[in-house]
Structure formats: structure tokens, C-alpha cells
Enzyme design. Structure first.
Site, mmCIF file in Angstrom:
data_model
loop_
_atom_site.group_PDB
_atom_site.id
_atom_site.type_symbol
_atom_site.label_atom_id
_atom_site.label_comp_id
_atom_site.label_asym_id
_atom_site.label_seq_id
_atom_site.Cartn_x
_atom_site.Cartn_y
_atom_site.Cartn_z
ATOM 1 N N HIS A 122 0.858 -1.189 0.000
ATOM 2 C CA HIS A 122 0.000 0.000 0.000
ATOM 3 C C HIS A 122 0.889 1.233 0.000
ATOM 4 C CE1 HIS A 122 -3.652 -2.297 0.841
ATOM 5 N NE2 HIS A 122 -2.961 -2.956 1.757
ATOM 6 N N THR A 170 15.600 -4.672 7.196
ATOM 7 C CA THR A 170 15.156 -3.533 6.398
ATOM 8 C C THR A 170 16.238 -2.990 5.475
ATOM 9 O OG1 THR A 170 15.761 -1.991 8.166
ATOM 10 C CG2 THR A 170 13.499 -2.838 8.167
ATOM 11 N N ARG A 185 20.694 -5.916 12.672
ATOM 12 C CA ARG A 185 22.073 -5.424 12.561
ATOM 13 C C ARG A 185 23.022 -6.601 12.740
ATOM 14 N NH1 ARG A 185 19.757 -1.830 10.698
ATOM 15 N NH2 ARG A 185 19.700 0.365 11.308
#
Length: 240
Positions: A122, A170, A185
Site C-alpha cells: 500500500h 530492512t 544489525r
């Protein structure tokens, strides 16, 4: 572990039925499925859209409370969709959702409930439609995605890297590392002097592995009878 009470020939018939189901219902939905797949309870594996291709010696598990879902949803043509390499392990509850391109290289392992997506699905301001931008996800060879981890759009995870359970990836993660956390990380590097044995290394000799598994199953199921198996289903006891 509860002993399998099935006679050997019943278990072989069960495997043949699963293979029939794969050929009849899953293969027509795939762009390609390589030789020697090992797919358990394929009726709990759901495929939507195309193209979805799976290489050789793939291992997929379905489960009634953890359905495995591979989804391609796009109105664009000539996209990569979902491409899965050889000797990949996909555990129950895995979800892979592609709007453009998700490439999973050889010997990768995806633990239960892990999720990989190449889209937000979206827009931030227009939430009525998926965003128009195209992204991709790449898992290089021998990547291990931990239980319930999430791999987000635009991410490349390097060769041999491990993503810890529950991590949210991410951004790119380099090769030969262990990453964890939200956002994920790198928390340590793998020892470059130690040999990493992949699923392809272990299971690449199909004929040898087939003989080993057949011998092990015959030994494990030796002495089982049809009557004993039926009794264990109807009136289980410590002995049945």
C-alpha cells in the site's frame, strides 16, 4: 518421539499419494519444479499467481495450523516473481509475497513463520492501491532465515548469513555474518577459516541419500503390522 506404527508398505503408499497430489495440484500452478522434491502434506501449501519456480531437491513442509503460502500479485508482465533455487528448505508457516522479484538461491533455509516480501503493498498517501515502484529481494546462497523473521523490500542478504529469530531486515546484510534485532544489525561475523557444509553438500548425492533413508525407514518400521497400526489409531495404548 512417538513411534511410527505404520508398516513400511503403508508409508511408501503414503509417499506415493503425496507425490500424486504434488503432480496433480501443485505442479500445474508452478512455472517449474525441479527433480527430486520432498514435499510433506502438500495440501497445506498454497500457491497464488505466477511466475513461481522451484529448483531441484527442494524440501517444503505444510501443516494445518501453519500453512505455507507463496504468492505473486502484480498486473505487470515479465516479472521474475518468486524464484527458488536447489536444495532449499521451506518450513511450515513460511510466507513469500512478491510484487516483482524475490530470488532465493541454492541451499537457503527458511524457518517456520518467516516472511519475505518485496513490496509495502500500500502507498503511504494513496492506500487504495499498491505503490507503483518496483523492488526486489535477494537471498544469496546458503542463507538461513530464523523463526518468525521478516525480510522487507529492497534487501539483499549475503552468502552464508544467518538472520536471527524474530529479526526485521530492512537493509542489506553482508555475507558470512549473523544479524539480529529490529531493525536487524550484524552482531557477529562467521569464522572465515571454518568450512560451512550446505544442504547441497549433504544431500546432493540423490541415489546415496535415497538408499540411506530407505534403509533407516525399513529398520524403524520393522515388525509393524497392518492390525497393529489400525489398533494404534482406534485404541492407542503405551504399546500401540
Amino acid at each position: 518421539m512417538i513411534k511410527d506404527k505404520r508398516p513400511y508398505y503403508i508409508k511408501q503408499a503414503w509417499y506415493r499419494f503425496q507425490n500424486f497430489y504434488v503432480r496433480r495440484y501443485l505442479v500445474p500452478q508452478l512455472s517449474a519444479l525441479g527433480p527430486h522434491p520432498y514435499i510433506i502434506k502438500p495440501w497445506y501449501i498454497e500457491l497464488f499467481g505466477s511466475p513461481i519456480s522451484i529448483g531441484s531437491h527442494a524440501t517444503l513442509f505444510g501443516c494445518p495450523d501453519k500453512r505455507t503460502r507463496l504468492t505473486v500479485w502484480s498486473d505487470k508482465k515479465n516479472i521474475d516473481g518468486i524464484r527458488i533455487g536447489d536444495h532449499v528448505l521451506i518450513s511450515p508457516g513460511v510466507r513469500i509475497s512478491a510484487a516483482n522479484s524475490i530470488c532465493i538461491a541454492d541451499s537457503c533455509m527458511l524457518a517456520s513463520h518467516s516472511y519475505i516480501t518485496d513490496s509495502d503493498w500500500h502507498g503511504i498517501y494513496d492506500r487504495s492501491l499498491p505503490p507503483d515502484t518496483q523492488s526486489r529481494v535477494v537471498l544469496e546462497e546458503n542463507v538461513w532465515i530464523g523463526d518468525s523473521a521478516i525480510v522487507c523490500k529492497g534487501v539483499t542478504i549475503g552468502k552464508n548469513t544467518i538472520i536471527g529469530a524474530g529479526a526485521v531486515v530492512t537493509c542489506d546484510i553482508p555475507a558470512n555474518a549473523v544479524a539480529a534485532g529490529n531493525p536487524a544489525r550484524v552482531i557477529r561475523k562467521l569464522d572465515p577459516d571454518r568450512k560451512i557444509i550446505t544442504r547441497k553438500d549433504r544431500y546432493g548425492d540423490t541415489e546415496k541419500m535415497t538408499k540411506i533413508l530407505e534403509t533407516a525407514e525399513k529398520d524403524c518400521l520393522e515388525g509393524n503390522t497392518l492390525f497393529g497400526w489400525i489398533r494404534s489409531l482406534i485404541a492407542p495404548t503405551r504399546n500401540y
